[in-house]
Design a protein around this motif. Sequence first.
Motif, PDB file in Angstrom:
ATOM      1  N   SER B  12       0.849  -1.187   0.000  1.00  0.00           N
ATOM      2  CA  SER B  12       0.000   0.000   0.000  1.00  0.00           C
ATOM      3  C   SER B  12       0.885   1.238   0.000  1.00  0.00           C
ATOM      4  O   SER B  12       2.036   1.194   0.453  1.00  0.00           O
ATOM      5  N   GLN B  14       0.564   5.817   0.082  1.00  0.00           N
ATOM      6  CA  GLN B  14      -0.254   7.019   0.154  1.00  0.00           C
ATOM      7  C   GLN B  14      -0.207   7.742  -1.182  1.00  0.00           C
ATOM      8  O   GLN B  14       0.837   7.761  -1.854  1.00  0.00           O
ATOM      9  N   GLU B  15      -1.315   8.309  -1.532  1.00  0.00           N
ATOM     10  CA  GLU B  15      -1.376   9.110  -2.751  1.00  0.00           C
ATOM     11  C   GLU B  15      -0.232  10.132  -2.749  1.00  0.00           C
ATOM     12  O   GLU B  15       0.076  10.731  -1.712  1.00  0.00           O
ATOM     13  N   GLU B  17       2.855   9.557  -2.931  1.00  0.00           N
ATOM     14  CA  GLU B  17       4.115   8.987  -2.467  1.00  0.00           C
ATOM     15  C   GLU B  17       4.680   8.018  -3.519  1.00  0.00           C
ATOM     16  O   GLU B  17       4.068   7.763  -4.555  1.00  0.00           O
ATOM     17  N   ASN B 115      -3.842   4.775  -0.977  1.00  0.00           N
ATOM     18  CA  ASN B 115      -4.682   5.422   0.029  1.00  0.00           C
ATOM     19  C   ASN B 115      -4.753   6.932  -0.186  1.00  0.00           C
ATOM     20  O   ASN B 115      -3.721   7.563  -0.378  1.00  0.00           O
TER      21      ASN B 115
END
Lengths: 116, 116
Positions: B12, B14-15, B17, B115
Amino acid sequence: EPEVTQTPSHQVTQMGQEVILRCVPISNHLYFYWYRQILGQKVEFLVSFYNNEISEKSEIFDDQFSVERPDGSNFTLKIRSTKLEDSAMYFCASSYRPWGLNTEAFFGQGTRLTVV
Amino acid sequence: AQTVTQSQPEMSVQEAETVTLSCTYDTSESDYYLFWYKQPPSRQMILVIRQEAYKQQNATENRFSVNFQKAAKSFSLKISDSQLGDAAMYFCAYCHSGGSNYKLTFGKGTLLTVNP
């Protein structure tokens, strides 16, 4: 943009029945492939087809399977007598040259086959 | 026989990143091609990036780049500035070079979640 299309998107069949999965490759492509993906597992090569004959097949592609290009546009995969373990997503792909010559191949959206 | 291993079943990010997906492969061939395919929920497999083994320079396609380490037989995918649309299953694939080679060997895939 040209694309590979597969029908149906989902097929449910009884064990022991014959099933035909259909694919329309990109029109100027010469090499055609079937792959399958059992749920949660890797995508596996089944067969490649060129010049109206099988050019390579895997050990999965036994006598229950056959492929055909009946009319110059469709490319079909037939499973003669389906088993429960044939349940998978089946992907068709096509390319202008073999993968080994660094060509780009295009995949269809897949047909989910469920054998009950 | 060639094998492709993706050791991360899920990742996963983070948007916005950066994330790196790992892939290793095993082959006795010296000339081959490596690919990363993306399979979004729509199921169609889309080519993200490819690398020729004879090229030392790492391939890049916009936000996607690879780190190809031939001696280590490693081929990782870096996604920079991750976007929600990058969420998908990512497959690493191998094909050895040659006009008579017709198949890709895939890894098991890495499911990437982005995310917001």
